[in-house]
Design an enzyme around this catalytic site. Structure first.
Site, PDB file in Angstrom:
ATOM      1  N   ARG A 181       0.845  -1.195   0.000  1.00 62.35           N
ATOM      2  CA  ARG A 181       0.000   0.000   0.000  1.00 62.35           C
ATOM      3  C   ARG A 181       0.882   1.248   0.000  1.00 62.35           C
ATOM      4  O   ARG A 181       1.514   1.566   1.010  1.00 62.35           O
ATOM      5  CB  ARG A 181      -0.942   0.005   1.202  1.00 62.35           C
ATOM      6  CG  ARG A 181      -1.811   1.276   1.247  1.00 62.35           C
ATOM      7  CD  ARG A 181      -3.047   1.138   2.126  1.00 62.35           C
ATOM      8  NE  ARG A 181      -2.752   1.051   3.545  1.00 62.35           N
ATOM      9  CZ  ARG A 181      -3.679   1.186   4.511  1.00 62.35           C
ATOM     10  NH1 ARG A 181      -4.946   1.401   4.182  1.00 62.35           N
ATOM     11  NH2 ARG A 181      -3.334   1.068   5.776  1.00 62.35           N
TER      12      ARG A 181
ATOM     13  N   ASP B 128      -4.033   3.649  14.192  1.00 63.90           N
ATOM     14  CA  ASP B 128      -3.179   4.141  13.121  1.00 63.90           C
ATOM     15  C   ASP B 128      -3.641   5.538  12.752  1.00 63.90           C
ATOM     16  O   ASP B 128      -4.457   6.144  13.465  1.00 63.90           O
ATOM     17  CB  ASP B 128      -3.151   3.185  11.928  1.00 63.90           C
ATOM     18  CG  ASP B 128      -4.488   3.090  11.200  1.00 63.90           C
ATOM     19  OD1 ASP B 128      -5.436   3.848  11.527  1.00 63.90           O
ATOM     20  OD2 ASP B 128      -4.592   2.254  10.279  1.00 63.90           O
TER      21      ASP B 128
END
Length: 541
Positions: free
Chosen positions: A171, A459
């Site tokens: 990613r 996150d």
């Protein structure tokens, strides 16, 4: 690697401003930098156009124009015949995927985990320090070649021992994020920071595509933060150019798009269509999706106010509608539908916390498998058996359930923005948001992108929810369940409390984290992403 015979000329120049540490020259090779320059030459301007489109759309929604399914692309949705490329080699069974940053220890743990896929995350689970960006690329290079090992400061040796390792899906950073350690000077002489997306993608595919293909897999990517079919088309053109440049077959690159923004939920079929030669599936990026809802509707009145973060579950109206539509859309077009990550994580030192985490994750994965998802995410190796049990119960020996069309699903635009939950904001919820945001930002400023806080894996996306809810509650002049008004002064008191409670140490970044939090949660303006300002001003090597 076979490059095209005559690389097209470029007048774009790259200047690396970050320090060149041990082995960095293995990633920042002349050939790789030329390729990244080629990407900026061809696609940098379009990237800026798409970011301008985002700002215009957000302004329109904020001023009362609700998103809806596009009339100009109705022919794409109405055409029953087109299908996407689907699973590439090694992506046929994705029932459990583990996510995590690309440092050596976490990489080895992921490769030994038993998951079918590893999301190698250079985005929300990685703090984009120069060290993390380049050494993450080195880690991936070594892992793909079977050369990765790691010795901890305590002397513990970590090695890849699994007979079958997960398929890697990398990613890169989203279109909005720059890479301030690499300058790009275009043909007009203008110098700007490079695109984090193009740097991450370009370095990875240049160095690893040939080896991944030889190993029977391929260069695969998760695409974050996409907001429109036009952004998907930009990525598709990047892939097509890269395949030609590197001399690999068209369609070898495969992408799974995270549907984690509100505008993208209204363009899922169009996104798949634009990427159809490269599309493997869509993912329900739940945390960023909640953040996107708040960001887009923060000025639209009380009916868009969400309660405590912990109460915004996958079964509330707007989340339920979007995931149902995602599964139906994917299976209609031959794409995989991948579920999101439950934030609960086990604690090997606390059996009761672990039992609770297992129960909550099992319930979440049972719902996803029952809804038709083909796979799901976990953030910890101990959760893989929990998730796999729920998907095995539905899939059995089948690798996926793409044949389950979900034709009974009918989702309206109104359902996609139905934020009615009917629960209050609590004092504990306000305090929790302040505490989590500051503690996460402090860790992020020290180079940590995925952090366990109070039994949850946090996150950048979960921190965005926390700070944006505070901003939203203040600006809507709301009160907690016990009647306390949520004001800047009230939240400032909580900031002071969190700092008093923090365990301080030499080199901590709590003071900077509190300043970042104030700017993104308490200022009059609402920054689109907390990471942009924090990266530009506070993130150091």
């Amino acid at each position: 690697m076979t490059l095209i015979d005559t690389p097209p000329p470029t007048t774009t120049a790259l200047t690396v401003r970050g320090p060149l540490r041990e082995r960095y020259e293995e990633i920042l090779t002349p050939g790789a930098l030329d390729f990244v320059a080629q990407l900026h030459e061809r696609f940098g301007g379009r990237r800026h156009d798409r970011l301008a489109d985002r700002m215009r759309r957000r302004f329109e929604i904020g001023n009362g124009q609700d998103p809806t399914f596009r009339s100009d692309t109705a022919h794409i949705r109405d055409d029953p015949d087109w299908q996407v490329a689907g699973a590439g080699p090694g992506l046929e069974d994705r029932r459990v995927e583990i996510t995590g940053p690309t440092d050596p220890k976490m990489t080895i743990n992921a490769l030994n985990s038993g998951a079918r896929v590893w999301l190698a995350d250079q985005e929300d689970a990685t703090s984009p320090t120069w060290k993390n960006v380049i050494e993450g690329q080195l880690t991936l290079r070594d892992a793909i070649r079977g050369e990765l090992s790691f010795t901890s400061p305590e002397g513990k040796i970590y090695e890849v021992t699994a007979e079958r390792t997960p398929t890697i899906v990398m990613r890169p950073r989203g279109w909005h994020l720059p890479e301030k350690h690499i300058d790009v000077t275009d043909r007009s002489g203008r110098t700007l920071a490079a695109s984090g997306s193009l740097v991450d993608f370009g370095l990875y595919v240049f160095h690893n595509a040939e080896r991944l293909i030889a190993d029977g897999r391929g260069p695969y990517f998760y695409l974050p933060k996409i907001e429109s079919a036009e952004e998907a088309k930009l990525w598709d053109d990047v892939f097509t150019f890269s395949e030609r440049f590197l001399g690999i077959a068209h369609g070898t690159i495969r992408a799974t798009v995270l549907i984690e923004t509100l505008p993208a939920a209204f363009e899922m079929e169009e996104i798949l269509f634009e990427l159809r030669d490269h599309a493997a599936g869509l993912n329900a990026g739940r945390w960023d999706y909640i953040f996107s809802m708040i960001k887009n509707y923060r000025g639209r009145g009380a009916r868009f106010v969400l309660p405590d973060r912990s109460q915004v579950t996958m079964t509330v109206p707007f989340m339920r509608a979007y995931t149902e539509l995602l599964v139906q859309t994917c299976h209609k077009r031959g794409a995989f539908a991948i579920g999101g990550m439950s934030a609960f994580i086990p604690n090997r030192r606390d059996p009761e916390a672990t039992r609770t985490a297992f129960e909550k994750v099992a319930a979440d994965k049972k719902r996803e498998a029952g809804d038709g998802f083909d796979g799901t995410w976990v953030a910890h190796p101990d959760l893989i058996p929990v998730a796999q049990t729920e998907f095995d119960a539905v899939l059995g020996d089948r690798p996926n359930q793409v044949d389950r069309r979900r034709d009974e699903v009918h989702v309206s635009p109104a359902q996609l923005i139905d934020c009615h939950i009917g629960l209050p904001i609590t004092a504990a919820g306000v305090h929790g948001n302040v505490s989590v945001a500051i503690r996460y930002i402090e860790a992020w400023l020290r180079g940590l992108g995925a952090v366990a806080i109070d039994g949850l894996m946090e996150d950048a996306a979960t921190a965005e929810i926390s700070r944006s809810q505070i901003w939203h509650w203040i600006h809507q002049d709301l009160s907690t369940e016990d009647g306390t008004r949520i004001t800047r002064d009230y939240v400032e008191g909580l900031v002071a409390q969190v700092l008093d409670e923090a365990i301080r140490h030499d080199g901590d970044r709590f003071d900077d984290a509190a300043q970042v939090f104030r700017e993104v949660a308490l200022d009059e303006d609402f920054p689109a992403f907390l990471t942009l300002g924090a990266y530009a001003r506070f993130l150091v090597e």
